[in-house]
Design an enzyme around this catalytic site. Structure first.
Site, mmCIF file in Angstrom:
data_model
loop_
_atom_site.group_PDB
_atom_site.id
_atom_site.type_symbol
_atom_site.label_atom_id
_atom_site.label_comp_id
_atom_site.label_asym_id
_atom_site.label_seq_id
_atom_site.Cartn_x
_atom_site.Cartn_y
_atom_site.Cartn_z
ATOM 1 N N GLU A 16 0.826 -1.185 0.051
ATOM 2 C CA GLU A 16 0.027 -0.128 -0.066
ATOM 3 C C GLU A 16 0.973 1.239 0.206
ATOM 4 O OE1 GLU A 16 0.344 -2.245 2.701
ATOM 5 O OE2 GLU A 16 0.333 -1.406 4.237
ATOM 6 N N HIS B 33 -8.232 -4.331 -0.944
ATOM 7 C CA HIS B 33 -7.424 -4.411 0.259
ATOM 8 C C HIS B 33 -6.251 -3.282 0.263
ATOM 9 C CE1 HIS B 33 -5.498 -6.524 3.519
ATOM 10 N NE2 HIS B 33 -4.267 -5.864 2.879
ATOM 11 N N GLU B 34 -5.494 -3.116 -0.728
ATOM 12 C CA GLU B 34 -4.401 -2.015 -0.519
ATOM 13 C C GLU B 34 -5.039 -0.668 -0.827
ATOM 14 O OE1 GLU B 34 -1.795 -3.179 0.175
ATOM 15 O OE2 GLU B 34 -2.351 -5.448 -0.522
ATOM 16 N N HIS C 270 -6.173 0.362 2.749
ATOM 17 C CA HIS C 270 -4.912 0.758 3.588
ATOM 18 C C HIS C 270 -4.831 2.276 3.532
ATOM 19 C CE1 HIS C 270 -3.103 -2.641 5.400
ATOM 20 N NE2 HIS C 270 -2.578 -3.361 4.155
ATOM 21 N N GLU D 114 -3.813 -4.581 9.465
ATOM 22 C CA GLU D 114 -4.324 -5.594 8.555
ATOM 23 C C GLU D 114 -5.725 -5.891 8.957
ATOM 24 O OE1 GLU D 114 -2.831 -5.961 5.792
ATOM 25 O OE2 GLU D 114 -1.006 -5.200 6.260
ATOM 26 N N ASP E 235 8.467 -9.908 10.463
ATOM 27 C CA ASP E 235 7.746 -10.745 9.563
ATOM 28 C C ASP E 235 7.073 -12.104 10.255
ATOM 29 O OD1 ASP E 235 8.239 -9.831 6.857
ATOM 30 O OD2 ASP E 235 8.947 -11.742 6.378
ATOM 31 N N TYR F 109 -4.481 -10.687 9.969
ATOM 32 C CA TYR F 109 -5.419 -10.470 9.055
ATOM 33 C C TYR F 109 -7.024 -10.875 9.188
ATOM 34 C CZ TYR F 109 -1.663 -9.226 5.790
ATOM 35 O OH TYR F 109 -0.450 -8.724 4.993
#
Ligand code: BES
Ligand code: ZN
Length: 594
Positions: A262, A286-287, A290, A309, A364, A372
């Site tokens: 994003e 979705h992006e 953001h 998320e 990460d 999510y």
């Protein structure tokens, strides 16, 4: 704003001084695969602060000066795993500007330098960055914490036949000088810094949106993203004005390690969503979402990643529902529940809380279904408890009142209590928030989507297992009319063990091995690996070599290494594929294959 949050993934807070504006002057050298740059910062320092600390990783720092070009003493502290090195700069009492001249290293983790052969058009080299979560520091010395925001402008020089793009105001055409200027006037955190350079062309979709892609990809992309302006206006009608001016998409070469990223004003996207039938565009929703959840209201630390998320998945499904109907968005939600349940079985319990504790770990590790999908189901359950009208008003207010701020989970709970729970005096089950946010697993009373279309798909699977043939199934269930999401459900819910006769006839009738839809192919490839269905292997091999999207790679390599033979084959394929992968993909797969 409390700019100095307790972020364990940045050294910045040690100095108590913060950057407020970046001026970046850079030259991109494709021969050396290096960026040569000067980063000049306006800084804000507390009255007694004598230093400023920036994050760096593998950078060669040449010099640090102040606004009068006087040298400032600096020190690079010991490298720390994942985090890189703190760059500690001595300030004098009146320092307001610091200027750092540096170059990146060959191993700069955010950067992927592609040869012409690795692009769609095979003529020019290509470069792109991926900064989230903590890789911005590998291409620019920066305070790399989502709790610290700054505005920026930039001047970037690229070889003359390429165009440069950033997460900023962008050019729409190449020029003769190879020099491009950028401006980002809204304050953003470092993980949203982005750069790309390549042979790219642009076409608008509306006066505020459009697509950048390599020339041979542009038309397909424009077709796929035809509804982009509708998505933006739908998003606005849900949760308020789009605040970033332009919203463009950049379609990257297939090695891009994510589905989408994003980057403000310019979402970076994988070409694997160009299915030819617009069936994978929820990723764009979705992006786009953001632009509110994440880019306006930002997780304060990576432990609060679900605030980025989970909200974005919720917002994504609301956009898709408004555009394509409830049944469509329920299919997305149901696939999300499947993914969540699967991941809950494999994650250690402490990683299944919404609020994470990633101290000492790579952020990460927090990029799982929990942030999510558990995040999504938590928000959905709030929606169901309070009703859509109240919940939507709450969210809209949340985005506008906290715009350009970073929020911790605890701060969110405070806002939720004040502006939703106490406001409407609705009794929540005892311990409701605590269970969702601080307890592992999924609460028993979680919403469970159950789209009609998937009930039919599940029936078809049952019939198939009761000896119905694939071609009978095709007629009986009118599979000609099935959408991509029904096929994903179908293939991913097939039993783990199938015999080769069954697989062969499914493949003959439905053509999974040759599917051009990356999502359908990737679930089929996993089934094929689990059952050693050899006819699919050549296709799996070329998919793994061409595609660098980690979400597709991980399940396939994981399935392969379950047998000795599979592991051997995986390693052979990986040898050929690895040069095509970005660091975030190859580092995960290196770990997997040892
Ligand atoms: N911001 C993420 C990608 C990301 C997260 C990169 C954490 C690095 C660290 C992006 O918005 C995202 O979630 N992408 C998903 C797509 C989505 C539809 C779930 C992806 O790439 O698969
Ligand atoms: Zn996301």
């Amino acid at each position: 704003m409390d700019a100095i949050n307790n972020d364990s993934h940045s050294f910045a807070r040690l100095g108590q001084s913060i950057i407020t504006h970046l001026n970046w002057d850079a030259r991109i050298d494709f021969n050396k695969k290096k960026i040569f740059a000067t980063a000049t910062y306006q800084i804000k320092k507390l009255p007694n602060a004598k230093i400023i600390v920036l994050d760096t990783k593998n950078l060669n720092i040449r010099s640090v000066v102040n606004g009068n070009n006087e040298t400032l003493p600096f020190e690079l502290l010991e490298p720390q795993h994942f985090l890189g090195q703190a760059l500690k700069i001595q300030l004098s009492s009146n320092t307001k500007l610091i200027s750092i001249t540096y170059e990146t290293n060959k191993s700069a983790e955010a950067l992927q330098w592609l040869s012409p052969q690795q692009t769609a058009d095979k003529t020019f080299p290509f470069l792109f960055t991926q900064s989230q979560a903590i890789l911005a520091r590998s291409w620019i010395p920066i305070q790399d914490s989502p709790g610290i925001r700054f505005t920026y402008d930039a001047k970037v020089e690229v070889p003359k036949n390429l165009i440069a793009l950033m997460s900023a105001n962008n050019p729409t055409k190449k020029n003769d000088s190879g020099i491009y200027n950028f401006k980002m006037e809204q304050p953003i955190p470092a993980y949203l810094l982005a750069l790309s350079a390549g042979d790219l062309v642009y076409k608008p979709i509306s006066d505020r949106s459009g697509v950048y892609a390599e020339p041979s990809v542009l038309d397909d992309a424009l077709y796929e993203f035809e509804d982009l302006e509708k998505m933006i206006s739908t998003a606005e009608s849900l949760y308020g004005e789009y605040k970033w001016g332009k919203y463009d998409l950049l379609v990257l070469p297939p090695s891009f390690p994510f589905g989408g990223m994003e980057n403000p004003k310019l979402t970076f996207a994988t070409p694997t969503i160009l299915a030819g039938d617009k069936s994978l565009t929820s990723l764009v929703a979705h992006e786009l979402a953001h632009s509110w959840s994440g880019n306006l209201v930002t997780n304060a630390t990576w432990d609060d990643f679900w605030l980025n998320e989970g909200f974005t998945v919720y917002f994504e499904y609301r956009i898709m529902e408004a555009l394509y109907g409830r049944e469509y968005s329920e299919m997305l939600a149901s696939l999300s529940m499947n993914g969540l349940k699967e991941e809950l079985e494999s994650l250690p319990a402490e990683d299944t809380r919404l609020k994470l504790n990633l101290k000492g770990r790579n952020p990460d590790d927090g990029m799982t279904s929990i942030a999510y999908d558990k995040g999504y189901f938590f928000l959905r359950s709030l929606e169901e408890k309070f009703g859509r009208e109240k919940f939507d008003l709450f969210l809209k207010t949340y985005f506008s009142q906290n715009a350009y701020q970073s929020i911790t989970t605890e701060k969110f709970i405070e806002i939720l209590n004040k502006q939703l729970i106490e406001e409407y005096q609705i009794d929540l089950p005892k311990d409701f928030l605590n269970e969702w946010i601080y307890t592992h697993g999924l609460p028993n009373d979680s919403p469970t989507p159950s789209p009609e279309k998937f009930k039919t798909v599940d029936k078809a699977i049952l019939q198939l297992l009761k000896n119905m043939t694939a071609s009978q199934m095709k007629d009986e269930f009118k599979t000609d009319q099935w959408s991509t999401h029904e096929w994903i459900q179908f293939v991913s819910e097939l039993p783990n063990q199938l015999d080769s006769v069954q697989l062969r006839s499914l493949d003959e009738v439905f053509g999974f091995t040759k599917s051009q839809n990356s999502e359908i192919f990737s679930v089929w490839a996993k089934v094929s690996i689990q059952n050693n269905y050899q006819p699919c292997y050549p296709y799996i091999e070329s998919f793994l070599i061409k595609t660098g999207r980690r979400k597709f790679l991980m399940p396939l390599y994981t399935a392969l290494i379950q047998t000795e033979e599979g592991k051997k084959w995986a390693k052979e394929v990986y040898k050929k594929a690895r040069p095509n992968y970005h660091y975030v993909a190859s580092s995960s797969i290196d770990e997997l294959l040892e």
